[in-house]
Design a protein around this motif. Structure first.
Motif, PDB file in Angstrom:
ATOM      1  N   PHE A 265       0.820  -1.210   0.000  1.00  0.00           N
ATOM      2  CA  PHE A 265       0.000   0.000   0.000  1.00  0.00           C
ATOM      3  C   PHE A 265       0.858   1.266   0.000  1.00  0.00           C
ATOM      4  CE2 PHE A 265      -2.283   3.459   2.097  1.00  0.00           C
ATOM      5  CZ  PHE A 265      -3.376   3.561   1.249  1.00  0.00           C
ATOM      6  N   THR A 266       1.740   1.403   0.958  1.00  0.00           N
ATOM      7  CA  THR A 266       2.556   2.618   1.064  1.00  0.00           C
ATOM      8  C   THR A 266       3.474   2.806  -0.139  1.00  0.00           C
ATOM      9  OG1 THR A 266       2.414   2.564   3.466  1.00  0.00           O
ATOM     10  CG2 THR A 266       4.192   3.880   2.506  1.00  0.00           C
ATOM     11  N   PRO A 267       4.225   1.773  -0.568  1.00  0.00           N
ATOM     12  CA  PRO A 267       5.079   1.978  -1.750  1.00  0.00           C
ATOM     13  C   PRO A 267       4.277   2.355  -3.008  1.00  0.00           C
ATOM     14  CG  PRO A 267       5.717  -0.034  -0.615  1.00  0.00           C
ATOM     15  CD  PRO A 267       4.472   0.466   0.046  1.00  0.00           C
ATOM     16  N   LEU A 268       3.087   1.774  -3.160  1.00  0.00           N
ATOM     17  CA  LEU A 268       2.273   2.112  -4.331  1.00  0.00           C
ATOM     18  C   LEU A 268       1.735   3.544  -4.240  1.00  0.00           C
ATOM     19  CD1 LEU A 268       0.379  -1.253  -4.930  1.00  0.00           C
ATOM     20  CD2 LEU A 268       2.117  -0.206  -6.416  1.00  0.00           C
ATOM     21  N   CYS A 269       1.442   4.005  -3.026  1.00  0.00           N
ATOM     22  CA  CYS A 269       1.018   5.408  -2.860  1.00  0.00           C
ATOM     23  C   CYS A 269       2.151   6.360  -3.243  1.00  0.00           C
ATOM     24  CB  CYS A 269       0.568   5.667  -1.421  1.00  0.00           C
ATOM     25  SG  CYS A 269      -1.013   4.923  -1.004  1.00  0.00           S
ATOM     26  N   VAL A 270       3.352   6.026  -2.821  1.00  0.00           N
ATOM     27  CA  VAL A 270       4.520   6.845  -3.175  1.00  0.00           C
ATOM     28  C   VAL A 270       4.691   6.854  -4.693  1.00  0.00           C
ATOM     29  CG1 VAL A 270       7.032   7.018  -2.998  1.00  0.00           C
ATOM     30  CG2 VAL A 270       5.667   6.534  -0.948  1.00  0.00           C
ATOM     31  N   TYR A 271       4.542   5.692  -5.308  1.00  0.00           N
ATOM     32  CA  TYR A 271       4.658   5.589  -6.768  1.00  0.00           C
ATOM     33  C   TYR A 271       3.574   6.437  -7.454  1.00  0.00           C
ATOM     34  CZ  TYR A 271       4.540   3.620 -11.451  1.00  0.00           C
ATOM     35  OH  TYR A 271       4.534   3.484 -12.810  1.00  0.00           O
ATOM     36  N   ALA A 272       2.342   6.372  -6.953  1.00  0.00           N
ATOM     37  CA  ALA A 272       1.237   7.133  -7.552  1.00  0.00           C
ATOM     38  C   ALA A 272       1.487   8.639  -7.474  1.00  0.00           C
ATOM     39  CB  ALA A 272      -0.083   6.775  -6.869  1.00  0.00           C
ATOM     40  N   MET A 273       2.218   9.074  -6.460  1.00  0.00           N
ATOM     41  CA  MET A 273       2.479  10.505  -6.308  1.00  0.00           C
ATOM     42  C   MET A 273       3.422  11.036  -7.385  1.00  0.00           C
ATOM     43  SD  MET A 273       2.290  11.254  -2.252  1.00  0.00           S
ATOM     44  CE  MET A 273       2.243  13.013  -2.542  1.00  0.00           C
ATOM     45  N   ARG A 274       4.037  10.157  -8.161  1.00  0.00           N
ATOM     46  CA  ARG A 274       4.802  10.603  -9.329  1.00  0.00           C
ATOM     47  C   ARG A 274       3.871  11.219 -10.366  1.00  0.00           C
ATOM     48  NH1 ARG A 274       8.759   5.549 -10.884  1.00  0.00           N
ATOM     49  NH2 ARG A 274      10.028   5.572  -9.002  1.00  0.00           N
ATOM     50  N   TYR A 275       2.640  10.754 -10.378  1.00  0.00           N
ATOM     51  CA  TYR A 275       1.652  11.212 -11.356  1.00  0.00           C
ATOM     52  C   TYR A 275       0.701  12.257 -10.779  1.00  0.00           C
ATOM     53  CZ  TYR A 275       3.148   7.089 -13.933  1.00  0.00           C
ATOM     54  OH  TYR A 275       3.903   6.157 -14.594  1.00  0.00           O
TER      55      TYR A 275
ATOM     56  N   ASN B 204      -1.399  14.594  -4.954  1.00  0.00           N
ATOM     57  CA  ASN B 204      -2.353  14.676  -3.852  1.00  0.00           C
ATOM     58  C   ASN B 204      -2.371  13.329  -3.133  1.00  0.00           C
ATOM     59  OD1 ASN B 204      -5.072  14.162  -2.614  1.00  0.00           O
ATOM     60  ND2 ASN B 204      -5.289  16.346  -3.088  1.00  0.00           N
ATOM     61  N   ARG B 205      -1.957  13.322  -1.885  1.00  0.00           N
ATOM     62  CA  ARG B 205      -1.813  12.072  -1.132  1.00  0.00           C
ATOM     63  C   ARG B 205      -3.134  11.323  -1.005  1.00  0.00           C
ATOM     64  NH1 ARG B 205      -2.668  10.721   3.992  1.00  0.00           N
ATOM     65  NH2 ARG B 205      -3.009  12.861   4.635  1.00  0.00           N
ATOM     66  N   GLU B 206      -4.214  12.029  -0.670  1.00  0.00           N
ATOM     67  CA  GLU B 206      -5.509  11.361  -0.502  1.00  0.00           C
ATOM     68  C   GLU B 206      -5.985  10.726  -1.801  1.00  0.00           C
ATOM     69  OE1 GLU B 206      -8.330  14.077   1.137  1.00  0.00           O
ATOM     70  OE2 GLU B 206      -7.520  13.902   3.155  1.00  0.00           O
ATOM     71  N   THR B 207      -5.813  11.418  -2.902  1.00  0.00           N
ATOM     72  CA  THR B 207      -6.215  10.873  -4.192  1.00  0.00           C
ATOM     73  C   THR B 207      -5.396   9.627  -4.502  1.00  0.00           C
ATOM     74  OG1 THR B 207      -6.833  13.064  -4.992  1.00  0.00           O
ATOM     75  CG2 THR B 207      -6.444  11.366  -6.655  1.00  0.00           C
TER      76      THR B 207
ATOM     77  N   GLY C 149     -14.189  17.779  -6.868  1.00  0.00           N
ATOM     78  CA  GLY C 149     -12.974  16.976  -6.918  1.00  0.00           C
ATOM     79  C   GLY C 149     -12.555  16.383  -5.584  1.00  0.00           C
ATOM     80  N   LYS C 150     -13.479  16.268  -4.644  1.00  0.00           N
ATOM     81  CA  LYS C 150     -13.133  15.713  -3.332  1.00  0.00           C
ATOM     82  C   LYS C 150     -13.111  14.192  -3.389  1.00  0.00           C
ATOM     83  CE  LYS C 150     -14.857  19.605  -0.684  1.00  0.00           C
ATOM     84  NZ  LYS C 150     -15.763  20.054   0.364  1.00  0.00           N
ATOM     85  N   THR C 151     -12.212  13.605  -2.617  1.00  0.00           N
ATOM     86  CA  THR C 151     -12.106  12.156  -2.553  1.00  0.00           C
ATOM     87  C   THR C 151     -13.228  11.593  -1.691  1.00  0.00           C
ATOM     88  OG1 THR C 151     -10.711  12.194  -0.580  1.00  0.00           O
ATOM     89  CG2 THR C 151      -9.588  12.279  -2.742  1.00  0.00           C
ATOM     90  N   TYR C 152     -13.465  10.287  -1.850  1.00  0.00           N
ATOM     91  CA  TYR C 152     -14.481   9.638  -1.022  1.00  0.00           C
ATOM     92  C   TYR C 152     -14.142   9.801   0.458  1.00  0.00           C
ATOM     93  CZ  TYR C 152     -16.405   7.216  -5.152  1.00  0.00           C
ATOM     94  OH  TYR C 152     -16.996   6.900  -6.349  1.00  0.00           O
ATOM     95  N   ALA C 153     -12.862   9.656   0.792  1.00  0.00           N
ATOM     96  CA  ALA C 153     -12.448   9.776   2.195  1.00  0.00           C
ATOM     97  C   ALA C 153     -12.734  11.179   2.734  1.00  0.00           C
ATOM     98  CB  ALA C 153     -10.972   9.438   2.337  1.00  0.00           C
ATOM     99  N   ALA C 154     -12.437  12.193   1.948  1.00  0.00           N
ATOM    100  CA  ALA C 154     -12.680  13.575   2.383  1.00  0.00           C
ATOM    101  C   ALA C 154     -14.177  13.833   2.554  1.00  0.00           C
ATOM    102  CB  ALA C 154     -12.077  14.558   1.389  1.00  0.00           C
ATOM    103  N   ILE C 155     -14.972  13.318   1.628  1.00  0.00           N
ATOM    104  CA  ILE C 155     -16.427  13.501   1.720  1.00  0.00           C
ATOM    105  C   ILE C 155     -16.961  12.773   2.949  1.00  0.00           C
ATOM    106  CG2 ILE C 155     -18.640  13.065   0.585  1.00  0.00           C
ATOM    107  CD1 ILE C 155     -17.070  13.207  -2.116  1.00  0.00           C
ATOM    108  N   ALA C 156     -16.487  11.547   3.160  1.00  0.00           N
ATOM    109  CA  ALA C 156     -16.944  10.760   4.312  1.00  0.00           C
ATOM    110  C   ALA C 156     -16.661  11.506   5.610  1.00  0.00           C
ATOM    111  CB  ALA C 156     -16.261   9.394   4.317  1.00  0.00           C
ATOM    112  N   GLU C 157     -15.470  12.074   5.710  1.00  0.00           N
ATOM    113  CA  GLU C 157     -15.117  12.804   6.919  1.00  0.00           C
ATOM    114  C   GLU C 157     -15.993  14.049   7.085  1.00  0.00           C
ATOM    115  OE1 GLU C 157     -11.295  15.202   8.689  1.00  0.00           O
ATOM    116  OE2 GLU C 157     -10.915  13.417   7.472  1.00  0.00           O
TER     117      GLU C 157
END
Length: 191
Positions: free
Chosen positions: A33-43, A46-49, A147-155
């Motif tokens: 999970f964490t390494p893939l999140c770091v990888y996704a941040m290359r693109y 936004n951490r939550e996204t 453009g809010k994430t599901y997590a942001a909306i849930a909170e």
């Protein structure tokens, strides 16, 4: 990467696929999970996204576990899935940004018919959204227009992410039904 690590990852995928092994899935999730999140941040910066994209990738792995076809290593399968999801997200965001432009801001080569179709679609979409229950419409607009994430909306709404997912599913299903004659255009703007 050590050869043993690659074999370990592939064996986790086999256990998930063949035995519905939730423990193997959990292990795979925790390790990547964490390494893939770091990888996704290359693109996407936004951490939550990125977290949402990686979670969705793992959700697809679990949902499609019986039909997974991994022609490469398990690690490459996950990385490719996250990369493709990031690219899809960026494309969708670009379409959404273009959609929010006023008809006057459209390129000059647009014909009057094109602008009429866009205005008509916008009116139909507004009407269809108005027919959604207020709580579902609010969640839909927060995700698709703000453009809010599901997590942001849930909170913000004091709801679970699963509830937000259910609301979005209901909204999209109703919009697909009501706007079926305009589905090719709607797909460009909402999905």
């Amino acid at each position: 990467m050590k050869d043993n690590e690659g074999i370990h990852i592939d064996s986790l995928f086999l256990r998930i696929s063949l035995r519905d092994d939730e423990e193997a899935f959990h292990t795979l999730f925790v390790q990547f999970f964490t390494p893939l999140c770091v990888y996704a941040m290359r693109y996407i910066p936004n951490r939550e996204t990125c977290e949402d994209i990686v979670q969705d990738t793992f959700l697809k792995v679990w949902k499609n576990r019986k039909s997974l076809e991994i022609h490469q290593s398990g690690r490459n399968f996950l990385v490719t899935g996250v990369k493709n999801a990031c690219i899809d997200h960026l494309r969708k965001r670009e379409v959404e940004q273009n959609w929010t432009q006023k008809p006057e801001a459209l390129p000059h080569h647009s014909s009057g018919d094109d602008i009429y179709a866009i205005v008509e679609l916008e009116q139909m979409l507004t009407a269809a959204l108005a027919r959604l229950p207020e709580h579902i419409r609010t969640v839909f607009e927060m995700n698709r227009f703000e453009g809010k994430t599901y997590a942001a909306i849930a909170e913000e709404q004091n709801l679970s992410v699963k509830t937000i997912e259910a609301y979005m599913t209901k909204a999209l299903k109703q919009l697909r039904t009501e706007l079926k004659d305009y589905l090719p255009f709607v797909i460009l703007f909402l999905w």
